[in-house]
Design an enzyme around this catalytic site. Structure first.
Site, PDB file in Angstrom:
ATOM      1  N   HIS A  33      10.578 -23.892   8.593  1.00  0.00           N
ATOM      2  CA  HIS A  33       9.621 -24.692   9.376  1.00  0.00           C
ATOM      3  C   HIS A  33       8.180 -24.544   8.897  1.00  0.00           C
ATOM      4  CE1 HIS A  33      12.209 -25.259  13.266  1.00  0.00           C
ATOM      5  NE2 HIS A  33      12.859 -25.583  12.162  1.00  0.00           N
ATOM      6  N   THR A  87       2.821  -1.427   8.830  1.00  0.00           N
ATOM      7  CA  THR A  87       3.232  -2.344   9.903  1.00  0.00           C
ATOM      8  C   THR A  87       3.536  -3.748   9.420  1.00  0.00           C
ATOM      9  OG1 THR A  87       0.935  -2.945  10.254  1.00  0.00           O
ATOM     10  CG2 THR A  87       1.798  -1.126  11.581  1.00  0.00           C
ATOM     11  N   HIS A  91       7.982 -31.038   9.719  1.00  0.00           N
ATOM     12  CA  HIS A  91       7.363 -29.727   9.486  1.00  0.00           C
ATOM     13  C   HIS A  91       6.291 -29.807   8.396  1.00  0.00           C
ATOM     14  CE1 HIS A  91      10.309 -28.130  12.173  1.00  0.00           C
ATOM     15  NE2 HIS A  91      11.283 -28.627  11.435  1.00  0.00           N
ATOM     16  N   CYS A 109       3.237  -3.058   4.068  1.00  0.00           N
ATOM     17  CA  CYS A 109       2.392  -1.915   4.431  1.00  0.00           C
ATOM     18  C   CYS A 109       3.093  -1.193   5.569  1.00  0.00           C
ATOM     19  CB  CYS A 109       0.962  -2.340   4.769  1.00  0.00           C
ATOM     20  SG  CYS A 109       0.747  -3.352   6.233  1.00  0.00           S
ATOM     21  N   ASP A 152       0.868  -1.182   0.000  1.00  0.00           N
ATOM     22  CA  ASP A 152       0.000   0.000   0.000  1.00  0.00           C
ATOM     23  C   ASP A 152       0.909   1.237   0.000  1.00  0.00           C
ATOM     24  OD1 ASP A 152       0.905   0.338   2.604  1.00  0.00           O
ATOM     25  OD2 ASP A 152      -1.087   0.361   3.525  1.00  0.00           O
ATOM     26  N   HIS A 153       0.311   2.409   0.221  1.00  0.00           N
ATOM     27  CA  HIS A 153       1.087   3.649   0.207  1.00  0.00           C
ATOM     28  C   HIS A 153       2.150   3.656   1.317  1.00  0.00           C
ATOM     29  CE1 HIS A 153      -2.414   4.019   2.768  1.00  0.00           C
ATOM     30  NE2 HIS A 153      -1.774   4.933   3.483  1.00  0.00           N
TER      31      HIS A 153
HETATM   32  C1  RB5 Z   1      -1.999   2.769   6.394  1.00  0.00           C
HETATM   33  O1  RB5 Z   1      -2.023   3.996   7.020  1.00  0.00           O
HETATM   34  C2  RB5 Z   1      -1.697   1.683   7.391  1.00  0.00           C
HETATM   35  O2  RB5 Z   1      -2.823   1.426   8.167  1.00  0.00           O
HETATM   36  C3  RB5 Z   1      -1.277   0.424   6.659  1.00  0.00           C
HETATM   37  O3  RB5 Z   1      -0.142   0.681   5.898  1.00  0.00           O
HETATM   38  C4  RB5 Z   1      -0.911  -0.763   7.503  1.00  0.00           C
HETATM   39  O4  RB5 Z   1      -0.003  -0.437   8.508  1.00  0.00           O
HETATM   40  C5  RB5 Z   1      -2.037  -1.564   8.001  1.00  0.00           C
HETATM   41  O5  RB5 Z   1      -1.875  -2.641   8.603  1.00  0.00           O
END
Ligand code: RB5
Length: 149
Positions: A98, A67, A133, A65, A8-9
């Site tokens: 694994h 996180t 495994h 993304c 994503d962005h």
């Molecule tokens: C986008 O702002 C953020 O929510 C996304 O990149 C991600 O971290 C979601 O899990």
């Protein structure tokens, strides 16, 4: 090896760094976007990368993304996808060895580009160990089919 990549962005800049890194190694990279830093919805990119693997268009996938969490959840909704969020190389190695993970998920707001590239290289070069495994990974498929394990 054919690698599908998507973000994503929040992961866009890191995706570009990883894509160039892999292409410089001569790997075939299928980039499912996003193609700018404009705000988009991460499930679409997790779905695109996961689908490419299930359809046999790529061997392994990388999703990014902010996180690494949301886009991995999206990919893991697809039957047959085992996406692992990794923020260090040990987990990346073990996820392949694994768990036979077929998608690596990274958080661009969690780790820097240098560590991310080490994690990517570790993930792509590590083979599934099989053996006991494989039995456990098969049990994951049983769960997907709605069976009790
Ligand atoms: C986008 O702002 C953020 O929510 C996304 O990149 C991600 O971290 C979601 O899990």
């Amino acid at each position: 090896m054919r690698v599908a990549i998507g973000s994503d962005h929040g992961g866009y800049e890191l995706k570009e760094v990883i894509r160039k890194h892999l292409e410089a190694q001569g790997l075939k990279v299928n980039d499912f976007g996003t193609y700018s830093a404009d705000s988009v919805d991460y499930p679409k990119y997790g779905f695109a990368v996961g689908s490419a693997i299930i359809e046999g268009k790529a061997d392994l996938g990388i999703v990014i993304c902010g996180t690494g969490q949301g886009i991995s959840m999206a990919a893991n909704k697809i039957s047959g996808i085992r996406a692992a969020v990794c923020s260090e190389t040990f987990s990346a190695r073990m996820a392949r060895e694994h768990n036979n993970a077929n998608v690596l998920s990274l958080g661009a707001r969690v780790i820097g580009a240098g560590l991310a590239l080490d994690i990517v290289d570790t993930f792509l070069k590590t083979e599934f160990a099989g053996g006991r495994h494989a039995l456990r990974v098969d049990l994951l498929s049983n769960i997907e089919r709605g069976e009790k394990v």
